[in-house]
Design a protein around this motif. Structure first.
Motif, short mmCIF file in Angstrom:
data_model
loop_
_atom_site.label_atom_id
_atom_site.label_comp_id
_atom_site.label_asym_id
_atom_site.label_seq_id
_atom_site.Cartn_x
_atom_site.Cartn_y
_atom_site.Cartn_z
N MET A 112 1.66 -16.57 9.11
CA MET A 112 1.52 -15.53 8.06
C MET A 112 2.03 -14.17 8.90
SD MET A 112 -2.23 -15.99 7.19
CE MET A 112 -3.04 -17.85 6.63
N TYR A 113 2.48 -13.17 8.36
CA TYR A 113 3.06 -11.91 8.90
C TYR A 113 2.25 -10.88 7.89
CZ TYR A 113 6.01 -8.09 10.47
OH TYR A 113 6.29 -7.02 10.87
N PHE A 114 1.54 -9.90 8.86
CA PHE A 114 1.11 -8.85 8.51
C PHE A 114 1.53 -7.57 8.99
CE2 PHE A 114 -1.99 -12.17 8.96
CZ PHE A 114 -2.88 -12.08 7.77
N THR B 159 11.17 -13.26 16.86
CA THR B 159 11.81 -12.30 16.48
C THR B 159 11.12 -11.48 15.32
OG1 THR B 159 14.00 -13.30 17.56
CG2 THR B 159 14.03 -11.05 15.82
N CYS B 160 10.97 -10.40 15.16
CA CYS B 160 10.30 -9.66 14.09
C CYS B 160 11.10 -9.97 13.10
CB CYS B 160 9.84 -8.29 14.45
SG CYS B 160 9.20 -7.45 12.98
N PRO B 161 10.46 -10.39 11.61
CA PRO B 161 11.38 -10.52 10.66
C PRO B 161 11.61 -9.27 9.76
CG PRO B 161 9.16 -11.22 10.25
CD PRO B 161 9.16 -11.02 11.61
N VAL B 162 10.73 -8.12 10.24
CA VAL B 162 11.21 -6.89 9.47
C VAL B 162 12.07 -6.04 10.19
CG1 VAL B 162 10.00 -4.74 8.73
CG2 VAL B 162 8.74 -6.98 8.49
N CYS B 163 11.91 -5.89 11.67
CA CYS B 163 12.77 -5.08 12.20
C CYS B 163 13.80 -5.69 13.28
CB CYS B 163 12.12 -3.65 12.95
SG CYS B 163 11.12 -4.34 14.45
N GLY B 164 13.54 -7.03 13.57
CA GLY B 164 14.47 -7.54 14.27
C GLY B 164 14.24 -7.48 15.95
N GLU C 7 3.26 -10.17 18.62
CA GLU C 7 3.19 -8.87 18.11
C GLU C 7 4.51 -7.98 18.08
OE1 GLU C 7 -0.63 -6.41 18.54
OE2 GLU C 7 -1.24 -8.12 19.93
N CYS C 8 4.61 -7.40 17.24
CA CYS C 8 5.98 -6.47 17.30
C CYS C 8 5.71 -5.08 17.65
CB CYS C 8 6.72 -6.66 15.97
SG CYS C 8 8.18 -5.49 16.07
N TYR C 9 5.99 -4.80 18.98
CA TYR C 9 5.87 -3.26 19.58
C TYR C 9 6.27 -2.36 18.72
CZ TYR C 9 2.93 -5.39 23.10
OH TYR C 9 1.71 -6.07 23.76
N ALA C 10 7.75 -2.79 17.86
CA ALA C 10 8.65 -1.72 17.42
C ALA C 10 8.01 -1.27 16.21
CB ALA C 10 10.06 -2.39 17.30
N CYS C 11 7.71 -2.21 15.36
CA CYS C 11 7.08 -1.81 14.00
C CYS C 11 5.57 -1.84 13.77
CB CYS C 11 7.76 -2.60 12.82
SG CYS C 11 7.53 -4.11 12.77
N GLY C 12 4.89 -2.93 14.71
CA GLY C 12 3.49 -3.00 14.59
C GLY C 12 3.19 -4.22 13.82
ZN LIG Z 1 8.91 -5.34 13.95
#
Ligand SMILES: [Zn+2]
Ligand SMILES: [Zn+2]
Length: 171
Positions: A39-41, A78-83, A101-106
């Protein structure tokens, strides 16, 4: 990053994720229903679902009865939203559940079953915070004790100097 309607590719198994709408919160959660069940939040979504009293019926309904493909949870993602490269973090000081966790987009990616485990860790957000503070205190506590000892020593020296000074002035 705000919720949008772009289809996300699962960071664990590359399958297209499905948007599951949660009407009570008005958000779409991306779930890998045809792959690993991950799941991605996005940054503001997760807080609606990480506590026991919060309702995850819609999410459970979506995954109910499905068989998911197991994935290697240790692999980097790899973050599916921002890469951006995601970072693996424990969700609490109990160090039982590790999420990406993605530190770029949260954004946060949870493997199948992790949401339930995270929710079982603490009864309330307050308990989670208390436990975190305790851990922080254990770490800095040693340093505080050292500083306290130093302060006490300085205070003793100062009072001794004051005594000597008083003696010089007033005899
Ligand atoms: Zn991201
Ligand atoms: Zn997947």
């Amino acid at each position: 990053m705000a919720d949008n309607f772009q289809t996300l590719k699962c960071p664990a198994c590359q399958k297209e994720m499905t948007k599951v709408f949660v009407p009570s919160e008005g958000v779409n959660i991306d779930i890998c229903l045809d792959g690993c069940g991950g799941m991605y939040f996005d940054t503001r979504e997760f807080k609606y679902f990480d506590e026991q009293h919060e309702n995850i019926d819609e999410i459970l309904k979506a995954i109910e009865g499905k068989t998911f493909t197991p994935v290697n949870e240790k692999l980097p993602r790899t973050c599916p939203v921002c890469g951006a490269r995601m970072v693996k973090n424990y969700t609490s000081t109990k160090q039982e559940v590790q999420i990406d966790e993605c530190y770029a987009c949260g954004g946060k990616f949870l493997d199948h079953g992790e949401l339930e485990k995270i929710r079982a860790e603490y009864a309330t957000e307050e308990d989670r915070r208390d436990d975190m503070m305790k851990a922080v205190y254990d770490t800095v506590g040693v340093e505080i004790k050292r500083l306290d000892a130093e302060t006490a020593k300085l205070r003793a020296e100062r009072s001794l100097m004051k005594k000597l000074f008083d003696k010089m002035i007033y005899g």
